[in-house]
Design an enzyme around this catalytic site. Sequence first.
Site, PDB file in Angstrom:
ATOM      1  N   LYS A   1      -2.789   7.878   4.600  1.00 15.33           N
ATOM      2  CA  LYS A   1      -3.210   6.368   4.252  1.00 15.33           C
ATOM      3  C   LYS A   1      -2.099   5.456   5.292  1.00 15.33           C
ATOM      4  CE  LYS A   1      -4.164   3.457   0.624  1.00 15.33           C
ATOM      5  NZ  LYS A   1      -5.515   3.982  -0.309  1.00 15.33           N
TER       6      LYS A   1
ATOM      7  N   ASP B   1      -7.013  -1.765   2.486  1.00 11.61           N
ATOM      8  CA  ASP B   1      -6.880  -1.718   0.752  1.00 11.61           C
ATOM      9  C   ASP B   1      -6.541  -2.918   0.112  1.00 11.61           C
ATOM     10  OD1 ASP B   1      -6.168   0.765  -0.749  1.00 11.61           O
ATOM     11  OD2 ASP B   1      -4.045  -0.319  -0.775  1.00 11.61           O
TER      12      ASP B   1
END
Length: 444
Positions: free
Chosen positions: A124, A164
């Site tokens: 991430k 995201d």
Amino acid sequence: MNAANVLEDLKRRFPNEPEYHQAVAVVLNSIEEAYNKHPEFDKANLVERLCIPDRIYQFRVTWTDDKGDVQTNMGYRIQHNNAIGPYKGGIRYHASVNLGILKFLAFEQTFKNSLTTLPMGGAKGGSDFSPRGKSNAEIMRFCQAFMTELWRYVGPEEDVPAGDIGVGGREVGYLFGMYKKLSHEFSGTFTGKGREFGGSLVRPEATGYGNIYFLTEMLHTKGLDIKGKTCLVSGSGNVAQYTVEKVIQLGGKVVTMSDSDGYIYDPEGIDRGKLDYIMELKNLYRGRIREYAEKYGVKYVAGAKPWSEKAEIALPSATQNEIDEEAARQLVDNGVIAVSEGANMPCTTEAIDVFQKARILYAPGKAANAGGVSVSGLEMTQNAEHLSWTAAEVDTRLHGIMKSIHEACVQYGTEADGYVNYVKGANVAGFMKVAKAMMAQGIL
Ligand code: GLU
């Protein structure tokens, strides 16, 4: 392994990262029993090697705003685990982003990606840059500046970022463009790309659609379906929008959506036309959900979340920890039968407890929202073979993947009384695959 001791040690070594501790605690508590059946895991200290990211990049991002002022933000990429495939996970741009939040997301992503059945590791990244109120030119300059640092650490076989919160098709386009320029290659280094340059059909829809496919599987275990059911959706971004689209297609009724300022309640239900308005409002004009209430003359509640409204299904699709214990109790008291997470970790540990004690259907994000990264995996495959598949083909595969994730949860999570503990199921199934791959590859 003693889950409580491992967690205490991680808290001591990595203080001030509450979301990371929260995500780790839930997984360790779920897998403790399965883990301890394999003494070889403990001998290889698998648990610490699985909780602590492989590596973390942190960098300063400097960019110039429209007034000519020089701004700085922090940039990060957490490469958590690549035992089963290249690092894979989105990039988040939000003022709240910090190391602890990205560590929780990268940790969760590792198990989620394992569940997809596709070969992807977990990662991430992101920045505390807030896209709110920024011009298109500022967004582009920020993405380019971010990429001048990140490009060295990513690649189609190394680490494949995507979107995201705060990073959608527009941002992925700018990030990919800069990557291409710096690396001198056109490759599938990002997913969620525009469809003209290698993006997969159905990627924008995938997280929301996937969540409803998963929800449908859960409802089927009780002989129910979504038709005629009233749903609460939070958020109004990519995940929320396509969640609502799929609920409408399947004959359900969505009465709420929200943004960080408040929520709207439309007792008639958000229909196709109203959803088109929201998509335009949010994706084109970047407006606020309050404007929906003004246009359609419905209730708007400022500074609140939609969980006090009455419905049978709750689909939290905004952000982490948006349902706390009190909200969970309200939902249960109001007769909710299923909660399926579109966002990552939207329910607190206490909220999950409330749902499980009430024996309702509850699906954690790492299972229910895995559709997004699954279609990212399919985008990687299409890029690798320099082909693009039809929407029907991608959607069929997505549906199949969500069904198989559901099956894995049932297999690993069914308790003695027949209740399916989807948290345990998802965590154990996701963990076992990564654990076996790590064991096979030696002490690294
Ligand atoms: N950000 C999404 C997630 O939380 C998608 C990541 C991806 O497609 O790589 O799973």
